[in-house]
Design a protein around this motif. Sequence first.
Motif, mmCIF file in Angstrom:
data_model
loop_
_atom_site.group_PDB
_atom_site.id
_atom_site.type_symbol
_atom_site.label_atom_id
_atom_site.label_comp_id
_atom_site.label_asym_id
_atom_site.label_seq_id
_atom_site.Cartn_x
_atom_site.Cartn_y
_atom_site.Cartn_z
ATOM 1 N N LEU A 231 0.796 11.625 -9.813
ATOM 2 C CA LEU A 231 0.341 12.568 -9.832
ATOM 3 C C LEU A 231 1.137 14.010 -9.725
ATOM 4 O O LEU A 231 0.689 15.068 -10.325
ATOM 5 C CB LEU A 231 -0.608 12.813 -9.044
ATOM 6 N N VAL A 232 1.966 14.073 -9.603
ATOM 7 C CA VAL A 232 2.873 15.420 -8.953
ATOM 8 C C VAL A 232 3.308 15.637 -9.845
ATOM 9 O O VAL A 232 3.324 17.133 -10.355
ATOM 10 C CB VAL A 232 4.399 15.051 -7.585
ATOM 11 N N HIS A 233 3.903 14.753 -10.709
ATOM 12 C CA HIS A 233 4.614 14.880 -11.941
ATOM 13 C C HIS A 233 3.907 15.420 -12.849
ATOM 14 O O HIS A 233 4.874 16.582 -13.721
ATOM 15 C CB HIS A 233 5.185 13.741 -12.606
ATOM 16 N N HIS A 234 2.679 15.516 -13.543
ATOM 17 C CA HIS A 234 1.395 16.085 -14.450
ATOM 18 C C HIS A 234 1.169 17.594 -13.723
ATOM 19 O O HIS A 234 0.906 18.233 -14.585
ATOM 20 C CB HIS A 234 0.492 15.098 -14.602
ATOM 21 N N PHE A 235 1.182 17.736 -12.298
ATOM 22 C CA PHE A 235 0.499 18.561 -10.979
ATOM 23 C C PHE A 235 1.212 20.174 -10.875
ATOM 24 O O PHE A 235 0.599 21.039 -10.229
ATOM 25 C CB PHE A 235 -0.889 18.597 -10.466
ATOM 26 N N ARG A 236 2.657 19.617 -10.684
ATOM 27 C CA ARG A 236 3.515 19.765 -9.840
ATOM 28 C C ARG A 236 3.382 22.072 -11.206
ATOM 29 O O ARG A 236 4.231 22.361 -9.974
ATOM 30 C CB ARG A 236 5.220 19.698 -10.423
ATOM 31 N N ALA B 253 0.749 -1.066 0.116
ATOM 32 C CA ALA B 253 0.246 -0.123 0.098
ATOM 33 C C ALA B 253 0.758 1.037 0.610
ATOM 34 O O ALA B 253 0.027 2.092 -0.177
ATOM 35 C CB ALA B 253 -0.840 -0.234 1.728
ATOM 36 N N LEU B 254 1.824 0.901 0.580
ATOM 37 C CA LEU B 254 3.374 2.106 0.366
ATOM 38 C C LEU B 254 3.371 2.743 -0.619
ATOM 39 O O LEU B 254 3.908 3.447 -1.399
ATOM 40 C CB LEU B 254 4.048 2.064 1.531
ATOM 41 N N LEU B 255 4.018 1.303 -1.241
ATOM 42 C CA LEU B 255 4.964 1.083 -2.604
ATOM 43 C C LEU B 255 3.624 2.494 -3.166
ATOM 44 O O LEU B 255 4.135 2.223 -4.819
ATOM 45 C CB LEU B 255 5.268 0.644 -3.144
ATOM 46 N N VAL B 256 2.207 1.772 -3.387
ATOM 47 C CA VAL B 256 1.412 1.541 -4.180
ATOM 48 C C VAL B 256 1.004 4.213 -4.352
ATOM 49 O O VAL B 256 0.925 3.974 -5.424
ATOM 50 C CB VAL B 256 0.112 1.315 -4.259
ATOM 51 N N ALA B 257 1.212 3.895 -3.097
ATOM 52 C CA ALA B 257 0.168 5.765 -2.761
ATOM 53 C C ALA B 257 1.894 6.539 -2.896
ATOM 54 O O ALA B 257 1.312 7.197 -3.622
ATOM 55 C CB ALA B 257 0.297 5.294 -1.712
ATOM 56 N N TRP B 258 3.227 5.895 -3.130
ATOM 57 C CA TRP B 258 4.153 6.567 -4.104
ATOM 58 C C TRP B 258 4.361 6.851 -5.070
ATOM 59 O O TRP B 258 3.939 8.023 -5.432
ATOM 60 C CB TRP B 258 5.104 5.996 -2.662
ATOM 61 N N ALA B 259 3.768 5.727 -5.529
ATOM 62 C CA ALA B 259 4.231 5.747 -7.543
ATOM 63 C C ALA B 259 2.752 6.680 -7.461
ATOM 64 O O ALA B 259 2.882 7.776 -8.725
ATOM 65 C CB ALA B 259 4.197 4.478 -7.632
#
Length: 220
Positions: A110-115, A99-105
């Motif tokens: 999302l951050v890469h697209h909305f930064r 769950a931690l790995l999925v959340a991080w990925a």
Amino acid sequence: MQEFLTAAQSFPAVLFSAALVVVIAFWLLVLAGAADHHSFDADLDTDLAGIGGVPVTVSVSLMVAVGWFSALTGSVLLHRGDTTGTVRAALAFGILVGALLVAWAVVRLLVHHFRRFFADQPPPSRQDFLGRVCTIRTGSVGTDFGQAEVAASDGSTAIVQVRQLAPADVTLSAGSPGLLYAYDAVGEFFWVSPYDRALDPGPPPPLPRTNRRTPPRRTA
């Protein structure tokens, strides 16, 4: 419904459920004006995790939400199985890590697209007012009292504390223009001096455009 509640209250989903409650309470405080969504930007560095460029509260909230959904899904599937004992505990721990790995990925994607929608600008500071022209709002300005109104770069105005060195050649009174030339961090006030708008040369004029045409080349 009972299966959902049981999974949400069991390990590892219960860890994300508790974090999700904190996240929801924080954003309710932001909506009420009791907190700022930039509160933790100076305390945590998310660039190392690849999720920087947006407010920390946004990236962490997304990670908690995605992690909670992933852990809840894994917990439901785990409860439907027949495993027990050490195997069940190992699978629950694996669900937590997954769950931690999925959340991080997901958050990193999302951050890469909305930064680009979050401008990387330093927070406003009183040092931004240095060198700006202000307008005195008190009857006089001395070494121990005085206030002035100054405009920020975004067009907003603020009332700041100002002081004038003694002896002063020109007395500053209400409506007089002044120049903020230094800031006293201990006393939290600006040193101000008289300012004559007539002596301000203003911005330099734009250079004239020259439209030079290249003469045609003669051919034999």
